[in-house]
Design a protein around this motif. Sequence first.
Motif, PDB file in Angstrom:
ATOM      1  N   LEU A 171       0.839  -1.188   0.000  1.00 49.10           N
ATOM      2  CA  LEU A 171       0.000   0.000   0.000  1.00 49.10           C
ATOM      3  C   LEU A 171       0.878   1.244   0.000  1.00 49.10           C
ATOM      4  CD1 LEU A 171      -2.674  -1.104   2.618  1.00 49.10           C
ATOM      5  CD2 LEU A 171      -3.016  -0.885   0.152  1.00 49.10           C
ATOM      6  N   LYS A 172       0.379   2.288  -0.599  1.00 48.49           N
ATOM      7  CA  LYS A 172       1.112   3.554  -0.640  1.00 48.49           C
ATOM      8  C   LYS A 172       0.936   4.312   0.672  1.00 48.49           C
ATOM      9  CE  LYS A 172       0.616   4.142  -5.652  1.00 48.49           C
ATOM     10  NZ  LYS A 172       0.098   5.027  -6.734  1.00 48.49           N
ATOM     11  N   THR A 173       1.798   5.288   0.895  1.00 49.44           N
ATOM     12  CA  THR A 173       1.681   6.158   2.062  1.00 49.44           C
ATOM     13  C   THR A 173       1.434   7.582   1.587  1.00 49.44           C
ATOM     14  OG1 THR A 173       4.032   6.771   2.207  1.00 49.44           O
ATOM     15  CG2 THR A 173       3.362   4.694   3.253  1.00 49.44           C
ATOM     16  N   PHE A 174       1.023   8.433   2.517  1.00 44.74           N
ATOM     17  CA  PHE A 174       0.720   9.826   2.164  1.00 44.74           C
ATOM     18  C   PHE A 174       1.946  10.734   2.273  1.00 44.74           C
ATOM     19  CE2 PHE A 174      -3.413   8.202   3.805  1.00 44.74           C
ATOM     20  CZ  PHE A 174      -4.130   8.342   2.628  1.00 44.74           C
ATOM     21  N   LYS A 175       3.092  10.169   2.556  1.00 45.49           N
ATOM     22  CA  LYS A 175       4.301  10.953   2.748  1.00 45.49           C
ATOM     23  C   LYS A 175       4.598  11.795   1.514  1.00 45.49           C
ATOM     24  CE  LYS A 175       9.165  10.578   4.086  1.00 45.49           C
ATOM     25  NZ  LYS A 175      10.271   9.639   4.438  1.00 45.49           N
ATOM     26  N   GLY A 176       4.778  13.095   1.731  1.00 45.84           N
ATOM     27  CA  GLY A 176       5.132  14.006   0.651  1.00 45.84           C
ATOM     28  C   GLY A 176       3.963  14.504  -0.177  1.00 45.84           C
ATOM     29  N   LEU A 177       2.738  14.053   0.117  1.00 46.54           N
ATOM     30  CA  LEU A 177       1.568  14.469  -0.653  1.00 46.54           C
ATOM     31  C   LEU A 177       0.849  15.627   0.041  1.00 46.54           C
ATOM     32  CD1 LEU A 177       0.030  10.992  -1.615  1.00 46.54           C
ATOM     33  CD2 LEU A 177       1.426  12.496  -3.055  1.00 46.54           C
ATOM     34  N   ALA A 178       0.481  16.630  -0.723  1.00 44.01           N
ATOM     35  CA  ALA A 178      -0.294  17.741  -0.171  1.00 44.01           C
ATOM     36  C   ALA A 178      -1.711  17.275   0.137  1.00 44.01           C
ATOM     37  CB  ALA A 178      -0.336  18.891  -1.176  1.00 44.01           C
ATOM     38  N   PHE A 218      -4.244   3.130  -0.794  1.00 43.10           N
ATOM     39  CA  PHE A 218      -3.779   3.488   0.548  1.00 43.10           C
ATOM     40  C   PHE A 218      -4.418   2.661   1.660  1.00 43.10           C
ATOM     41  CE2 PHE A 218      -2.977   6.951  -2.269  1.00 43.10           C
ATOM     42  CZ  PHE A 218      -1.763   7.481  -1.857  1.00 43.10           C
ATOM     43  N   SER A 219      -5.427   1.889   1.324  1.00 40.78           N
ATOM     44  CA  SER A 219      -6.076   1.002   2.290  1.00 40.78           C
ATOM     45  C   SER A 219      -6.773  -0.137   1.562  1.00 40.78           C
ATOM     46  CB  SER A 219      -7.096   1.769   3.133  1.00 40.78           C
ATOM     47  OG  SER A 219      -7.833   0.888   3.965  1.00 40.78           O
TER      48      SER A 219
END
Length: 240
Positions: free
Chosen positions: A51-58, A68-69
């Motif tokens: 899964l992806k993470t929100f790191k660095g995303l506005a 993401f889930s």
Amino acid sequence: MKYLMPFLGLVALLACRGKNVEGKNMGKEIVEIKKENTSQGVDTLSQEPRLKTFKGLADTTFVRLADFSDGFAFDLRYATENNFLKAKVYDCAECYTRVKTAKALIAANKDFLDKGVKIKFYDCYRPNSVQYKMWEIVPNPQYVANPDKGSIHNKGGAVDITLVDMQGNELDMGTDFDYFGKRAYHDNTDLPEEILANRKLLKETMESHGFWSIRTEWWHYNLSAASNDKVANFKWECND
């Protein structure tokens, strides 16, 4: 010559046995390597995508929620004809939201999962061009927001949802999605206790994570923090 033939046969037999032993050892070595990789958390046959993470995303970036889930269920009705429009207005079924909406949804779903249920989506972000399509089919502001002003769906801050159990069975909310009548109103208390309890669980949990509802639709939730975002016309890609 009569003594040479048995000797050659014996040599051939030993050679074949040597190959068999070598083959068995080779197979054993492969199995041992596979076991070693598996013990280290590496599956050499198949590897599930992470899964992806929100790191660095506005917070205003549009994201595909399923990246993401994996804890949600989906029944995106506007990618089918099973909706009040009786028309397919999405090219394919995808659920996108802004990052801040996705974060709030994942947090809310964690609370639901602790209670043995999870969120099922009927609709998420809706491009403004699709809002115009819907308006052409049903030009009634009671059911469809005027696309000139746009809706919070067009901002990536609204979702239409219900709850399902871990087997995917929908909780009884009293009506289907997009039922336009008093039975779908939040303030209609003339309903069985089970339905009222299910709606209460949905509403109170969503509100505790920054969402607010509208009186006439038990399925619709807006993220307060997205109210001032701009109407968007971002379109997702469809992979055949």
